[in-house]
Write a protein that holds these residues in place. Sequence first.
Motif, short mmCIF file in Angstrom:
data_model
loop_
_atom_site.label_atom_id
_atom_site.label_comp_id
_atom_site.label_asym_id
_atom_site.label_seq_id
_atom_site.Cartn_x
_atom_site.Cartn_y
_atom_site.Cartn_z
N GLU A 267 19.18 -3.72 -21.59
CA GLU A 267 19.68 -4.38 -20.38
C GLU A 267 18.53 -4.49 -19.39
N ARG A 268 18.21 -5.71 -18.98
CA ARG A 268 17.11 -5.94 -18.05
C ARG A 268 17.65 -6.06 -16.64
N VAL A 269 17.09 -5.25 -15.73
CA VAL A 269 17.50 -5.25 -14.33
C VAL A 269 16.27 -5.54 -13.48
N VAL A 270 16.33 -6.59 -12.66
CA VAL A 270 15.23 -6.97 -11.80
C VAL A 270 15.52 -6.47 -10.39
N GLY A 271 14.68 -5.54 -9.91
CA GLY A 271 14.85 -5.05 -8.55
C GLY A 271 14.21 -5.95 -7.53
N GLU B 298 10.97 -3.90 -12.23
CA GLU B 298 11.95 -4.25 -13.25
C GLU B 298 12.23 -3.01 -14.09
N ALA B 299 13.37 -3.02 -14.76
CA ALA B 299 13.73 -1.89 -15.62
C ALA B 299 14.43 -2.42 -16.86
N PHE B 300 14.21 -1.72 -17.96
CA PHE B 300 14.85 -2.05 -19.23
C PHE B 300 15.57 -0.79 -19.72
N TYR B 301 16.89 -0.89 -19.87
CA TYR B 301 17.70 0.25 -20.29
C TYR B 301 18.25 -0.02 -21.70
N MET B 302 17.98 0.89 -22.60
CA MET B 302 18.49 0.74 -23.95
C MET B 302 20.00 0.92 -23.94
#
Length: 242
Positions: free
Chosen positions: A211-215, A220-224
């Motif tokens: 799951e890609r989350v753009v702050g 940015e963050a990528f959560y498995m």
Amino acid sequence: MKTIMAAKTPQDSFSFSRRYFHWKNKPSQDHDDEMQEILNFPSKSEDFKIFPMQQQSARARKKISVLAISKLRAALALGRARSPFSSGRVVGTLFGQRRGHVRFAFQEDFKAAPAFLVELATPTSALVKEMASGLVRIALECEKRAEKKCAKLLEEPAWRTYCNGKKCGYAMRRECGPDEWRVLNAVGPISMGAGVIPGDGEMMYMRAKFERVVGSKDSEAFYMMNPEGNGGPELSIYLLRV
């Protein structure tokens, strides 16, 4: 790219198109002529020449509305074109020789070229052991440049690497070459799993949905994603520009 603010009401969207008319003073006339003009002033509403003005104003408002909508559509299309991902979910692949360095690749789908591919200084075997012990959080940090226009976050060439708070050298951005494509094509049909690629020595891999989350433009963050929906992600990757 300029930000287009949405109007709260239809009247607000046309507030900038209001016109202010300044009437010119008539030349001075005799008092009798002025009185005669007043007496001869038309009394019926249909004699007033206001309809052409109203029609012109309506056409002007319609033209401005169409122009604003076209600009908004163009801005949204430009934003989609500049983004490397069209959705918040991406395919993430970790791979590398057992005694070599691990590489991360994030793709829109397994057939698309990686939008982000980096090689870490961390050995593949060390990362596998770290993941077996529990949650792993990897942070990649890069420096802000002095230029006014910085590169996109996913295009930064060098990163400082931290794994669960411990510094682990540097990560370098790479282009997807023949070796990388061979691995990505080999694990292409696999949506989630881990193992060793047959016939390629000790090439280890792990593939999952992220799951890609753009702050912001600098984070940015990528959560498995856990397929069973239980617990938090086992692997999280953070990109920061500081």
